[in-house]
Scaffold this motif. Structure first.
Motif, PDB file in Angstrom:
ATOM      1  N   TYR A  20      -5.929 -24.275  -0.221  1.00 22.80           N
ATOM      2  CA  TYR A  20      -5.250 -22.234  -1.176  1.00 22.80           C
ATOM      3  C   TYR A  20      -4.882 -21.272   0.048  1.00 22.80           C
ATOM      4  O   TYR A  20      -5.889 -21.068   0.971  1.00 22.80           O
ATOM      5  CB  TYR A  20      -6.731 -21.940  -1.791  1.00 22.80           C
ATOM      6  CG  TYR A  20      -6.631 -22.846  -3.296  1.00 22.80           C
ATOM      7  CD1 TYR A  20      -5.896 -23.224  -4.521  1.00 22.80           C
ATOM      8  CD2 TYR A  20      -7.709 -24.003  -2.945  1.00 22.80           C
ATOM      9  CE1 TYR A  20      -7.045 -24.208  -5.510  1.00 22.80           C
ATOM     10  CE2 TYR A  20      -8.249 -24.588  -3.641  1.00 22.80           C
ATOM     11  CZ  TYR A  20      -7.913 -24.462  -5.264  1.00 22.80           C
ATOM     12  OH  TYR A  20      -7.687 -25.360  -6.129  1.00 22.80           O
ATOM     13  N   LEU A  32     -12.491 -17.556  -4.694  1.00 20.47           N
ATOM     14  CA  LEU A  32     -14.211 -17.946  -4.810  1.00 20.47           C
ATOM     15  C   LEU A  32     -15.199 -17.590  -5.723  1.00 20.47           C
ATOM     16  O   LEU A  32     -15.772 -18.912  -5.862  1.00 20.47           O
ATOM     17  CB  LEU A  32     -14.471 -17.389  -2.975  1.00 20.47           C
ATOM     18  CG  LEU A  32     -13.905 -17.087  -2.323  1.00 20.47           C
ATOM     19  CD1 LEU A  32     -14.183 -15.853  -0.706  1.00 20.47           C
ATOM     20  CD2 LEU A  32     -13.946 -18.047  -1.169  1.00 20.47           C
ATOM     21  N   LEU A  35     -14.244 -21.657  -7.355  1.00 24.45           N
ATOM     22  CA  LEU A  35     -14.687 -22.686  -6.330  1.00 24.45           C
ATOM     23  C   LEU A  35     -15.879 -22.613  -6.074  1.00 24.45           C
ATOM     24  O   LEU A  35     -16.667 -24.129  -5.732  1.00 24.45           O
ATOM     25  CB  LEU A  35     -13.976 -22.711  -5.264  1.00 24.45           C
ATOM     26  CG  LEU A  35     -12.107 -23.081  -5.423  1.00 24.45           C
ATOM     27  CD1 LEU A  35     -11.100 -23.202  -4.351  1.00 24.45           C
ATOM     28  CD2 LEU A  35     -11.633 -23.669  -6.324  1.00 24.45           C
ATOM     29  N   ALA A  39     -16.406 -24.558  -1.214  1.00 23.47           N
ATOM     30  CA  ALA A  39     -15.448 -23.936  -0.563  1.00 23.47           C
ATOM     31  C   ALA A  39     -15.820 -23.475   0.671  1.00 23.47           C
ATOM     32  O   ALA A  39     -16.511 -22.595   0.766  1.00 23.47           O
ATOM     33  CB  ALA A  39     -14.458 -22.727  -1.451  1.00 23.47           C
ATOM     34  N   TYR A  61     -12.298 -27.245  -0.691  1.00 22.93           N
ATOM     35  CA  TYR A  61     -11.638 -26.642  -0.699  1.00 22.93           C
ATOM     36  C   TYR A  61     -11.661 -25.822   0.674  1.00 22.93           C
ATOM     37  O   TYR A  61     -12.788 -24.994   0.768  1.00 22.93           O
ATOM     38  CB  TYR A  61     -11.983 -25.574  -1.878  1.00 22.93           C
ATOM     39  CG  TYR A  61     -12.285 -25.946  -3.391  1.00 22.93           C
ATOM     40  CD1 TYR A  61     -11.360 -27.050  -4.252  1.00 22.93           C
ATOM     41  CD2 TYR A  61     -13.360 -26.958  -3.501  1.00 22.93           C
ATOM     42  CE1 TYR A  61     -11.627 -27.690  -5.073  1.00 22.93           C
ATOM     43  CE2 TYR A  61     -13.650 -27.064  -4.876  1.00 22.93           C
ATOM     44  CZ  TYR A  61     -12.626 -27.650  -5.609  1.00 22.93           C
ATOM     45  OH  TYR A  61     -13.056 -29.085  -6.191  1.00 22.93           O
ATOM     46  N   VAL A  63      -9.947 -21.988   1.608  1.00 22.74           N
ATOM     47  CA  VAL A  63      -9.192 -20.799   1.430  1.00 22.74           C
ATOM     48  C   VAL A  63      -9.343 -19.988   2.140  1.00 22.74           C
ATOM     49  O   VAL A  63      -9.754 -19.688   2.977  1.00 22.74           O
ATOM     50  CB  VAL A  63     -10.405 -20.153   0.452  1.00 22.74           C
ATOM     51  CG1 VAL A  63      -9.528 -18.839  -0.483  1.00 22.74           C
ATOM     52  CG2 VAL A  63     -10.421 -20.899  -0.880  1.00 22.74           C
TER      53      VAL A  63
END
Length: 299
Positions: A20, A32, A35, A39, A61, A63
């Protein structure tokens, strides 16, 4: 609008993850929050990507906050140095205001090579929470604070309370470190680091902030890295230094108080015994460097 994810997988280099790239702080915080602990935040990536390549981390994940505007700045406002989360080590190296914080400037100049300084961020160095984090000792002696943001709001945490163990901080999974705040002090300071090569992690490091009256130490703050599960303030050592003359015979022996405060390990870089012994020498060297600076020297 919910941000879209891109799936990346290259089994030869990195594990599979969803990627992302939020365009605003609010969007990043919402991600955040949604996820959670699966993350990881990418800012400079100098620590995160290495851990992913070695398999030490396998986040679901990623970010990437690099494109969020307003998080890359260095400002001195009302006696406080404010450093945005995306500020790189190279930014700090190039900004003359950082020279007003000599211990921090010392750490910046000794931080890895140019590639690391250009990519790595000071916030990332703190969030990685390595006991050897170069940013931590100088910031600790300046009584720095970090600002943590989430969808629920903002909170400020003293850096001394931020680290809780190797690789662990008080940050919640939905929080982002958005700013480091460093109060300007009137004394003198220095940071010294011992490592096998200029590119290596510290075997041990020490920062000292001191206020002097002639040769007498009137106020002292001492912090160390790579000698305990987290970067630490050495308060017993601070008490030993107060009221002592810098030229006092046997001062380095009195600094054996450092050995009572550190809890080093043995690893590929050094033994626990060596780290314990060298810690007091580094504190002594940092004190002398700070003293020379207080007299207008170029140490």
């Amino acid at each position: 609008m919910r941000p879209s994810a891109i799936n990346y997988m290259n089994t030869h280099i990195l594990p599979s993850f969803e990627y992302y790239e939020p365009k605003s702080l609010g969007e990043a915080l919402e991600l955040l929050d949604r996820l959670g602990g699966d993350a990881k935040v990418l800012a400079g990536g100098t620590d995160l990507l290495v851990k992913m390549k070695t398999g030490a981390l396998r986040p679901k994940y990623i970010v990437n906050i690099k494109r969020i505007p307003g998080l890359r700045y260095i400002r001195l406002e009302e006696g406080v140095l404010r450093i945005g989360a995306l500020t790189t080590w190279h930014d700090l190296e190039e900004d003359p205001v950082v020279e007003r914080f000599p211990a921090l400037a010392d750490a910046v100049k000794q931080m890895g090579g140019l590639q690391i300084r250009v990519m790595g961020t000071i916030a990332g160095n703190l969030c990685n929470a390595s006991p050897a984090a170069d940013a931590a000792p100088p910031l600790l002696v300046y009584d720095a604070e970090v600002v943590l943001a989430s969808v629920k709001g903002v909170r400020t945490v003293k850096l001394e309370d931020f680290f809780v163990g190797p690789g662990k901080t008080v940050m919640q999974p939905n929080e982002l470190l958005v700013e480091v705040r460093v109060p300007a002090k009137g004394g003198s300071s220095a940071f010294v680091k011992l490592s096998r090569t200029s590119m290596d992690l510290a075997i041990a490091s020490a920062a000292v902030y001191a206020e002097f009256e002639g040769e007498v130490v009137k106020e002292a703050r001492v912090a160390l890295g790579s000698v305990a599960p987290t970067p630490i303030r050495a308060r017993k050592t601070e008490a030993v230094l107060k009221g002592r003359r810098v030229s006092e015979e046997g001062l380095i022996e009195l600094l054996r108080a450092v050995s009572e405060e550190v809890n080093p390990i043995t690893d590929v870089r050094a033994s626990a015994w060596y780290r314990r012994e060298v810690s007091r020498v580094l504190v002594y060297d940092a004190l002398l460097k700070a003293f020379e600076r207080s007299r207008g020297g170029r140490a």
